[in-house]
Design an enzyme around this catalytic site. Structure first.
Site, short mmCIF file in Angstrom:
data_model
loop_
_atom_site.label_atom_id
_atom_site.label_comp_id
_atom_site.label_asym_id
_atom_site.label_seq_id
_atom_site.Cartn_x
_atom_site.Cartn_y
_atom_site.Cartn_z
N HIS A 87 -2.72 -12.46 1.90
CA HIS A 87 -2.47 -12.60 3.35
C HIS A 87 -3.26 -13.70 4.04
O HIS A 87 -4.07 -13.44 4.93
CB HIS A 87 -2.69 -11.27 4.07
CG HIS A 87 -3.90 -10.48 3.66
ND1 HIS A 87 -5.17 -11.02 3.61
CD2 HIS A 87 -4.04 -9.20 3.28
CE1 HIS A 87 -6.01 -10.08 3.23
NE2 HIS A 87 -5.36 -8.97 3.01
N HIS A 124 0.86 -1.18 0.00
CA HIS A 124 0.00 0.00 0.00
C HIS A 124 0.90 1.24 0.00
O HIS A 124 1.57 1.51 0.99
CB HIS A 124 -0.92 0.01 1.22
CG HIS A 124 -1.89 -1.15 1.24
ND1 HIS A 124 -3.10 -1.12 0.57
CD2 HIS A 124 -1.82 -2.37 1.82
CE1 HIS A 124 -3.73 -2.28 0.76
NE2 HIS A 124 -2.98 -3.05 1.51
N LEU A 125 0.90 1.95 -1.14
CA LEU A 125 1.75 3.15 -1.24
C LEU A 125 0.99 4.42 -0.88
O LEU A 125 1.58 5.48 -0.74
CB LEU A 125 2.35 3.26 -2.65
CG LEU A 125 3.37 2.17 -3.02
CD1 LEU A 125 3.86 2.37 -4.45
CD2 LEU A 125 4.55 2.17 -2.05
N ARG A 126 -0.34 4.30 -0.74
CA ARG A 126 -1.20 5.38 -0.23
C ARG A 126 -1.35 6.59 -1.15
O ARG A 126 -2.17 7.46 -0.89
CB ARG A 126 -0.73 5.87 1.14
CG ARG A 126 -0.70 4.80 2.21
CD ARG A 126 -2.09 4.32 2.56
NE ARG A 126 -2.08 3.41 3.71
CZ ARG A 126 -2.74 2.27 3.76
NH1 ARG A 126 -3.49 1.88 2.74
NH2 ARG A 126 -2.70 1.50 4.82
N ASP A 141 2.06 -6.75 2.56
CA ASP A 141 0.88 -5.98 3.00
C ASP A 141 1.32 -4.72 3.76
O ASP A 141 0.68 -4.31 4.73
CB ASP A 141 -0.07 -6.84 3.84
CG ASP A 141 -1.45 -6.19 3.98
OD1 ASP A 141 -1.69 -5.13 3.36
OD2 ASP A 141 -2.29 -6.74 4.72
N ASN A 176 -6.47 0.52 -3.24
CA ASN A 176 -7.38 1.23 -2.32
C ASN A 176 -6.84 2.61 -1.93
O ASN A 176 -6.69 2.94 -0.76
CB ASN A 176 -7.68 0.39 -1.08
CG ASN A 176 -6.45 0.10 -0.25
OD1 ASN A 176 -5.32 0.15 -0.74
ND2 ASN A 176 -6.65 -0.21 1.02
ZN LIG Z 1 -6.05 -7.15 2.58
#
Ligand SMILES: [Zn+2]
Lengths: 427, 316
Positions: free
Chosen positions: A229, A57-59, A302, A89
């Site tokens: 995950h 997740h690099l946001r 993750d 996301n």
């Molecule tokens: Zn997830």
């Protein structure tokens, strides 16, 4: 201009010099005998193919206070990664060709590692209708991994359609397996510990029921499925069964699920709050065994940065997620290599070759061989280091390993022959 | 011990010291001069993120009888869900020089965070956190049990206590199971299986789904409040069915042994888990629980704050 990467041990085997030109390994010779215009000297450290993360997740865009593509890929390089898959996301959600191209381009501009955007499965992650999967696949970003990660594609029909549709461009759906009704308000693994702590339970069955459904759907429509995950012993059994049956499924485990248990929740410190939650000792052992025997194909971080205020609060109010990029390899060394459960070649398979194959990344996860791209991770497995959250490259500080002594230090990372990290320092 | 966060942290001796101190303080409270100078000049903050007038008043009365300065800090309505407010509030209280913070919070573990996150140096007393614990309620229940069933002395060895109702969401049940077990009592939990936590089998108690069997030889029956909203989440089909299977009505009360007492931590849902006839009967010690609450809370503050030599466990 050629370089020689002197005195490193591919897969922990005999020491060699790697001669690199135009980003490609052009010669491999006994240590001390290689010649080139410039050299990088090492001390017999282990060299692996550059690590590939299938779940980062690099946001950016949207939450640049937590992480940016630049800071996240810097953290990745320091962790030995040469390629990360940026989850969808973000705000806005990466669900169009324009969104994924933006992420892809910013990753290329930063230049610390390749960024492969993951496309959302459903528009806005809303779980109602498919996003434009084909447009994302055909874009410059060439998306092959699709995921609503953070949310489960819980609607069985929508999941079936997604599995079918992505076959047209050899894509894969990476499922965040979480039955939403069974996990409404869930705060931690459900069991004796949640009963004691008075925190709402996230039962193993909520993960396992979705995985069981999805492998059967994948079998029915002849698609490939990737399970994000995986966290429970029961999930391992389902994947083992599915693989024995010939179903085209792959699975990942995170470093934190390989290393930590729910016992840490008793501190009520939200740095240990993550989704899926930390599980029991028996689950951790099942994951390690499955990673060793190949039932679990890969380690994926993750990596989930959160700003300080999202963790500096009471448990129920806190965000879920942990940093992972800068500590992943150390965790694998401690839990899998030092325990004799994985050889270095197997580490390369689980952390580079297989994730690149699942993500259909052509020039990553390649063997250390003449003619292959010089994407390399050089690690000293004997040096310990202590995690100081303030010194991580990530913009966030939510590592569950703060103040812990970690095994093995990444000393250098090369992306197509360019050093992104030398002496453990970002270049 | 600096804080009271969970009854799991109390040894048998700790618990008995609190109960004995409470008994001593109760005797003093019966005299015309109710106030003690013990905590003069000390500041106790009642930090309530949830409405609970009865618990707050009980702590306030206890602190005032020990001559402490009391500040009521109602944080309800502030942006608790945003998460920062616990920390920010803590920093404010630290700046005000609070010696003790009595905290009621909707999130399990909030008192642990307050005590351990490094935001504040005060003593922290858990006045109920989420679905986790409510230690002073368990202490006042133990005090009440001891008074009625053991002449107010010693521990509760052999006392049979049946706790009935929504154990899953009950902080009172968790604290009581741990404390009563530590004091030697035999605890039985009775509830529909949906209202017992997965993992309850690891608790030091017996579990039953059958109320009539569970109360047959109990020395005390403690009824827990059941919220009607639970019905909507499919924990049970209807209020009527719950009441029929797990409510204590006059008919069931008649099957109890003559000496058996009936308890309730309040507030009651009359007609749901407990019939009015039962709540107002001779067996009911519900009103007395309230007055014992003040004595027990005085004892806790007295022992945690009373002075350098008197932390819980510090007096032999
Ligand atoms: Zn997830």
């Amino acid at each position: 201009m050629s370089i020689v990467i002197r005195n490193v041990r591919p897969y922990g085997e005999d020491a060699v010099d790697l001669v690199v030109k135009h980003g490609v390994i052009i010669d491999i010779v006994p240590a001390g005998t290689g010649t080139a215009n410039a050299e990088y000297r090492f001390d017999g450290e282990v060299v692996l193919p550059g690590l590939v993360d299938l779940h980062t997740h690099l946001r950016e865009p949207g939450r640049e206070d937590a992480e940016t593509i630049r800071s996240g890929t810097q953290a990745a390089a320091l962790g030995g990664f040469t390629c990360v898959h940026a989850m969808a996301n973000t705000e806005p959600v990466a669900d169009t060709a324009g969104d994924v191209e933006l992420v892809w381009r910013k990753g290329a501009e930063a230049g610390y590692c390749d960024v492969r955007p993951v496309g959302a499965v459903t528009a806005g992650l809303r779980g109602e209708r498919l996003a434009e999967l084909g447009a994302m696949a055909d874009s410059a970003a060439q998306v092959r991994v699709f995921s609503d990660d953070g949310k489960c594609v819980s609607d069985a029909l929508l999941m079936r359609r997604a599995l079918e549709y992505v076959k047209a461009f050899d894509g894969v759906v990476a499922q965040h397996s979480q039955e939403p009704r069974l996990t409404d308000g869930a705060q931690m693994n459900e069991g004796a510990m949640s009963a004691r702590l008075g925190l709402a339970g996230w039962p193993a069955v909520a993960e396992e029921a979705i995985i069981a459904r999805d492998v059967l759907l994948a079998e029915h429509v002849g698609s490939r499925l990737h399970v994000c995950h995986l966290s429970t012993a029961g999930s391992v059994e389902i994947i083992r069964w599915a693989k024995a049956r010939g179903i085209d499924v792959t699975a990942e485990a995170t470093p934190h699920h390989l290393a930590l248990t729910e016992d840490l929740v008793a501190t009520y410190d939200p740095v240990f709050k993550v989704n899926p939650p930390l599980r029991t000792e028996a689950d951790v052992e099942a994951l390690r065994a499955a990673l060793a025997d190949g039932t679990i194909d890969i380690v994926a971080t993750d990596h989930a940065p959160h700003p300080r205020e999202a963790k500096d609060c009471e448990w129920a109010a806190a965000a879920m997620g942990m940093l992972g990029l800068e500590t992943a390899l150390s965790v694998v060394i401690e839990t899998m290599v030092d325990t004799g459960r994985l050889t270095w070649r197997e580490v390369a398979e689980r952390m580079s070759t297989a994730p690149a194959r699942i993500g259909r990344v052509a020039d990553q996860g390649r063997p250390i061989a003449v003619g292959e791209p010089a994407n390399l991770c050089i690690v000293d497995p004997r040096t310990d280091w202590v995690v100081d959250p303030a010194r991580l490259a990530s913009r966030s500080r939510n590592t569950p390993f703060a103040a812990r002594t970690m095994r093995g230090r990444v000393v250098a990372t090369f992306l197509r022959g360019q050093a992104t990290v030398l002496n453990g320092v970002l270049q | 011990m600096r804080h009271l966060l969970s009854t799991a942290d109390l040894t048998r001796d700790d618990a008995l010291l609190i109960l004995d101190t409470a008994a001593e303080l109760a005797r003093i409270s019966d005299r015309p001069m109710k106030k003690l100078p013990t905590l003069r000049g000390r500041t106790v903050v009642n930090l309530f993120f949830e409405d609970s007038t009865r618990t707050r008043i009980s702590f306030e009365a206890a602190a005032k009888r020990l001559s402490a300065d009391v500040i009521n800090f109602s944080a309800k309505g502030s942006s608790v869900s945003k998460g920062e407010s616990l920390k920010d509030t803590a920093l404010t209280l630290q700046a005000m020089g609070a010696d003790a913070v009595v905290i009621r919070h909707g999130a399990s573990g909030a008192p642990h965070r307050l005590a351990n996150a490094g935001w504040i140096e005060s003593t922290v007393i858990n006045a109920g956190d989420g679905t986790h614990e409510h230690p002073t309620q368990a202490l006042l229940d133990a005090f009440t049990l001891r008074r009625h069933l053991r002449d107010g002395e010693g521990d509760l060895t052999g006392v049979r206590v049946t706790i009935v109702g929504d154990v899953l969401h009950s902080r009172v049940a968790r604290s009581n199971v741990l404390l009563l077990h530590t004091l030697g009592a035999d605890v039985t939990l009775c509830a529909p299986p949906t209202l017992l936590p997965v993992g309850v089998d690891t608790w030091p108690c017996t579990v039953s789904y059958d109320l009539d069997a569970a109360i047959a030889d109990a020395d005390a029956v403690m009824m827990l409040r059941v919220q009607l909203e639970r019905m909507n989440a499919a924990y049970f089909p209807s209020a009527a069915e719950y009441s029929r299977r797990y409510g204590l009505d006059a008919q069931r009360m008649a099957t109890l042994a003559p000496h058996t007492i009936v308890m309730h931590p309040g507030p009651m849902n009359r007609g749901m888990e407990i019939a009015a006839d039962v709540a107002d009967s001779e067996r009911s010690v519900i009103v007395e629980q309230v007055s014992n609450g003040v004595s027990v809370r005085m004892a806790v503050m007295y022992l945690l704050l009373g002075g350098a030599e008197s932390g819980i466990g510090g007096i032999a």
